[in-house]
Scaffold this active site. Structure first.
Site, PDB file in Angstrom:
ATOM      1  N   LYS A   1       4.340   6.319  -1.660  1.00 22.77           N
ATOM      2  CA  LYS A   1       2.938   5.898  -1.661  1.00 22.77           C
ATOM      3  C   LYS A   1       2.067   7.148  -1.740  1.00 22.77           C
ATOM      4  O   LYS A   1       2.380   8.156  -1.095  1.00 22.77           O
ATOM      5  CB  LYS A   1       2.671   5.121  -0.367  1.00 22.77           C
TER       6      LYS A   1
ATOM      7  N   SER B   1      -1.425  -2.556   1.671  1.00 25.45           N
ATOM      8  CA  SER B   1      -1.940  -1.559   0.745  1.00 25.45           C
ATOM      9  C   SER B   1      -0.842  -0.791   0.026  1.00 25.45           C
ATOM     10  O   SER B   1      -1.125  -0.091  -0.931  1.00 25.45           O
ATOM     11  CB  SER B   1      -2.825  -0.571   1.510  1.00 25.45           C
TER      12      SER B   1
ATOM     13  N   SER C   1       0.662  -3.170   5.996  1.00 29.55           N
ATOM     14  CA  SER C   1       0.627  -2.644   4.628  1.00 29.55           C
ATOM     15  C   SER C   1       1.974  -2.364   3.994  1.00 29.55           C
ATOM     16  O   SER C   1       2.044  -2.122   2.802  1.00 29.55           O
ATOM     17  CB  SER C   1      -0.228  -1.379   4.577  1.00 29.55           C
TER      18      SER C   1
END
Ligand SMILES: [Zn+2]
Lengths: 480, 490
Positions: free
Chosen positions: B79, B154, B178
């Site tokens: 990420k 996310s 997330s």
């Protein structure tokens, strides 16, 4: 209407601690250095990095708290103080808010011939910010500003006093006493001019005999004891004039302008910050072991008041001498070391207060930069006491020792300063002078006492001033 | 079977047997990214040259006969809120569009040291704030199972990359769900470890007291393998736990006999999609069939978790994000004076959702409101945590849905932030309590994957892996294959 006013002063003092590394990373705390060379991602607050608390800071803060008679918290934590400024890389400062490490202490100052107890509200730990250099006088009008973050993350303690001080003299005495205690603890360089000791003063006035507090102003930017005293005096006078004219003091932050000798407004209360304190989630709470605190307490050095009392009681020094000597730990340690080898404390204190402090002041040096080894000073004082050198010579040798750090024996032999007290050696010179000056010899014999002075002078000239004058007189009289 | 649908341990075997090389494998993944990422849009940065170099290094070591750890040579993704030395780390924010960290995150260091091959950095909701990966400052990511749907957020880029065959595994970060929400939406496994289990050093903070890094993988064994690498104490993170880390693969036993599992009734009531509820029940039945005992339990403070989260997380975020000011790095919008520079930089650099949360947080911490909001929220947080503590006196773990619904349509909730916030209602309590939770795919609704969540005691990730592994072995529901993959294979 002519009311009497009382000045009420509280001081907030920031002390840079002399740990080797910064409070939340392992960068050096050393003063100076090329801009932005003592930095790492942590103290620069770059994205993703985290603070790791330097436990040495805790030790120093607790030591300071103990020396200031504070209660030491058993549970403490770090909070974030949020505000925007380009010298603050994260735009928050890691500080302490509702659970400071130390509270409710005091220190005693000399005031009006007696001692007065000044309350210490709290001592808390925090990180220092960086430094800005503006293209012009202020950050708002400047075309550019340069940022140096070397100082960012240097550990600080903030020591907040109760509003117990009543005059500029007391404020100065408090600050001096505090500096002396911190120096004894060896937790800070305590150099005001380098910013390792910084002071803000909260000043307000109230009608004499009343209890409430008047509207205060906060005065900043005083970087010597003298400027602290002058700034507080000025601010008290300024507020008194406002009040006497029936005006109202407004709560604001003011800056001391050393050159003009005035305080000027920096910002008013309306612009005051909302710091939005909250516990720093990147750091775990601090849990203090009472056993560790007890150990630290037992390890504290003798502090200035106790030491002064000891010098009076055990060494027989006058109060005045003792307070000057113990005003600085370096000076007191030096005194002890010299007195240990030359057991006439008053003579030692005279030399330190007279010659040594005079030369240090004149050269702008710190006590710790003094090159004279205590044993060498003791040796010099012994030479003088034994009559081997005159008092005048001793002072000359002392100056040379101060300049070069050489031992008195080396200086005396290099410069041939020792007195010639050997009768045999002097007798030969005396005989030579009598033989070479028949006129003055005759004058003396005919009763002209003045001629004796001339003959002594000739002997001194021959010996380059090293002859013992008493002995020369004696030998001349014997022979004439 | 194509290389891009295998797991890390399957690929590891092929590498060990020299049936493939890491360079071949890496090329296959880079090709896959080229083929599908214009549709999925999982990656913000692809580091192909670097990946091939790393792959070649592990191949050389293997050729020299060195015994390599299980993830050596395996292509992975991270990420883009985890720092990578010399590689852009943007947090999907325009304010950090050009930020190249001079250091690696702790997890980056550990994975690279284990020989994993970094393919690139994945898209996210800006600064990890969001539930759909539509709040990225650059572009939205889509769900590989249905390109009309969101991948969740996310860590949507990371989950989508794993689901679409663009990375064998990926790391995500989980502040309120997330990792688990996108895992559920994309049909992969996602683990949020216990707070303090994985170092946060180098993870760009959203809400420091809630953030935790974890793996997104294709199966439970991969989840254990990745955890074996990233978990453990790090002295650079003061909140990192100084505890021993077990070998997680030893929990992968096909046996849950006697395991006591609680089904919290508050997670199975109103607002839950009926079909999702059905899948959670089937998951419970599957576990019971394998010998576990499932019982209903109550966590009475659950309904306060969402509002509590939306005080605490924005409060911390408002402070954490204050450093993005245009002074040191990142975007700077020039202006006449310093205050205007700050203001213009931040208003142009941050997206709407980030600004919304900064303002919420600033308000919650303001003097006069602190006690009513932040302090109250901290007290409720304690109550939420106590619910779990009580439940764990009786149960080994809890079973809930990961999300009340399957993946929703792109654009469906962007206009209504409050509806969007409800997506994380099942995951948020776990972050408030700091405990671990696993999302594992279990069933489909309208062709879109459904995830079930297993919640465990602090530092007891092992039990979650044991239960997850049993579920995985007990059904064929845990590895949905994305439509996208079928299209490409045909
Ligand atoms: Zn540093």
């Amino acid at each position: 209407m002519n009311r009497q006013y009382e000045t009420v002063i509280g001081l907030e003092i920031h002390v840079e601690l002399k740990t080797i590394t910064k409070i939340f990373c392992s960068c050096p705390t050393a003063f100076g250095g090329e801009a932005n060379t003592h930095v790492c991602p942590v103290c620069l607050g770059l994205p993703g990095v985290l603070p790791v608390f330097n436990e040495k800071v805790l030790e120093f803060a607790v030591k300071a708290g103990l020396a200031l008679n504070c209660e030491i918290a058993s549970f403490s934590k770090f909070d974030r103080k949020n505000y925007y400024y380009p010298d603050l890389p994260k735009n928050y400062q890691i500080s302490q808010y509702d659970l400071p490490i130390c509270r409710n202490g005091f220190l005693e100052i000399n005031s009006g011939g007696g001692t007065k107890r000044i309350g210490i509200t709290r001592v808390h730990m925090e990180e220092d910010a960086g430094k800005l250099l503006h293209g012009s006088s202020s950050i708002v009008t400047s075309g550019y500003s340069l940022v140096d973050l070397n100082r960012t993350g240097v550990p600080l303690i903030e020591i907040v006093s109760e509003p117990d001080l009543r005059s500029a003299e007391e404020a100065r005495a408090y600050m001096e006493k505090l500096r002396s205690i911190l120096e004894y603890l060896d937790v800070s360089d305590v150099k005001m001019e380098q910013g390792s000791l910084r002071c803000d003063a909260n000043v307000s006035l109230r009608p004499l005999g009343t209890e409430g507090l008047g509207t205060k102003t906060e005065v900043k930017n005083m970087n010597s004891f003298r400027s602290l005293q002058r700034a507080v005096e000025y601010e008290a006078k300024r507020q008194r004039e406002i009040l006497e004219e029936g005006g109202r003091v407004i709560q604001e932050t003011r800056s001391w302008d050393e050159e003009r000798g005035v305080t000027v407004s920096l910002r008013s209360k309306e612009e005051a910050h909302d710091y939005r304190y909250f516990p720093d989630p990147d750091l775990v709470p601090i849990v203090i072991d009472p056993g560790w605190v007890a150990k630290l307490k037992a390890s504290l050095p003798e502090l200035p008041d106790a030491r002064k009392e000891r010098l009076v009681r055990e060494m027989g020094l006058p109060e005045y001498d003792a307070s000057i000597i113990t005003g600085s730990r370096d000076l007191a340690d030096y005194f002890d070391a010299v007195a240990a080898e030359f057991n006439e404390p008053k003579t030692v204190s005279n030399w330190l207060m007279g010659e040594l402090l005079r030369l240090l002041n004149a050269s702008g040096m710190e006590m710790r930069e003094n090159k004279i080894a205590p044993a060498d000073l003791a040796a010099l004082l012994k030479l003088q006491a034994s009559g081997a050198i005159s008092g005048k010579m001793a002072k000359a040798v002392f100056e040379e020792m101060f300049a070069t750090g050489k031992s008195p024996e080396t200086i005396i032999s290099e410069q041939g300063l020792a007195q010639i007290s050997d009768e045999g050696a002097l007798a030969a010179i005396v005989d030579k002078v009598i033989a070479g000056n028949p006129g003055p010899v005759a004058d003396y014999k005919s009763g002209k006492e003045k001629a004796m002075g001339f003959l002594v002078g000739q002997v001194m000239k021959e010996t380059k001033g090293q002859a013992n004058p008493g002995l020369v007189n004696k030998l001349l009289k014997e022979r004439l | 079977m194509s290389l891009t649908s295998l797991t890390a341990h399957e690929l590891g075997e092929l590498l060990n047997k020299r049936e493939i090389s890491s360079v071949e494998l890496t090329k296959a993944y880079l090709r896959r990214i080229e083929e599908v990422d214009d549709q999925v849009r999982a990656f913000l940065t692809v580091t192909g040259d670097l990946a091939l170099k790393q792959a070649a290094e592990t191949d050389e070591k293997r050729a020299r006969g060195e015994k390599l750890p299980p993830l050596a040579g395996i292509p992975m993704a991270m990420k883009d809120n985890m720092c990578t030395k010399g590689i852009k780390t943007t947090c999907a924010s325009r304010i950090l569009y050009n930020f190249i960290p001079p250091y690696d995150a702790a997890v980056t260091e550990r994975l690279l040291a284990a020989g994993a091959v970094l393919l690139g950095k994945c898209n996210l909701d800006e600064f990890a704030m969001g539930s759909s990966t539509e709040n990225s400052g650059f572009f939205a990511t889509r769900n590989p199972h249905d390109l009309r749907a969101v991948p969740g957020g996310s860590s949507g880029g990371s989950a989508a990359a794993v689901a679409a065959g663009e990375a064998v595994f990926a790391l995500g970060s989980d502040t309120g769900g997330s990792i688990r929400l996108p895992a559920a939406f994309c049909g992969v496994i996602g683990l949020k470890p216990t707070y303090g289990r994985v170092s946060r050093y180098g993870l760009v903070a959203y809400a420091s007291s809630l953030d935790q890094i974890g793996p997104l993988t294709r199966d439970m064994r991969d989840c254990a393998l990745v955890m074996n690498v990233i978990a453990g104490h790090d002295k650079r993170d003061s909140t990192s736990a100084p505890l021993e880390v077990p070998d997680y693969t030893r929990f992968l036993v096909d046996d849950v006999r006697g395991l006591k599992i609680g089904l919290p009734r508050e997670y199975l009531g109103e607002g839950l999609d009926d079909e999702v509820r059905g899948w959670v029940k089937r998951a419970a039945e599957t576990l019971e069939k394998l010998g576990a005992v499932c019982e209903e339990v109550s966590l009475p403070h659950t309904r306060y978790a969402l509002p509590t989260y939306y005080i605490i997380a924005p409060a911390e975020a408002s402070s954490n994000l204050a450093r993005y000011d245009g002074v040191q790095y990142g975007l700077r919008v020039e202006a006449g004076d310093i205050v205007s520079m700050y203001s213009k930089t931040r208003s142009q650099g941050f997206g709407e959702e980030v600004k919304r949360r900064i303002m919420l947080g600033t308000y919650a911490l303001s003097s006069g409101y602190y006690d009513a909001y932040y302090l109250k929220a901290m007290k409720v947080r304690t109550l939420v945590k106590r619910d779990f503590d009580l439940a764990f006196e009786k149960y080994d773990c809890l079973l809930t849905p990961t999300s009340p619904t399957p993946a929703f349509e792109a654009g469906e909730k962007t206009a209504d932030p409050l509806t969007m916030y409800l997506s994380d209602v099942c995951t948020i309590p776990v972050n408030l309590a700091g405990i671990p939770a696993l999302s594992i795919p279990f069933g489909l609704v309208g062709g879109r994957p459904v995830g079930v969540q297993l919640i465990g005691k602090a530092f007891d990730e092992g039990t979650l892996m044991r239960a997850g592994y049993a579920l995985e072995q007990g059904t064929d529901l845990t590895r949905p294959r994305p439509v996208l993959e079928r299209t490409v294979e045909e």
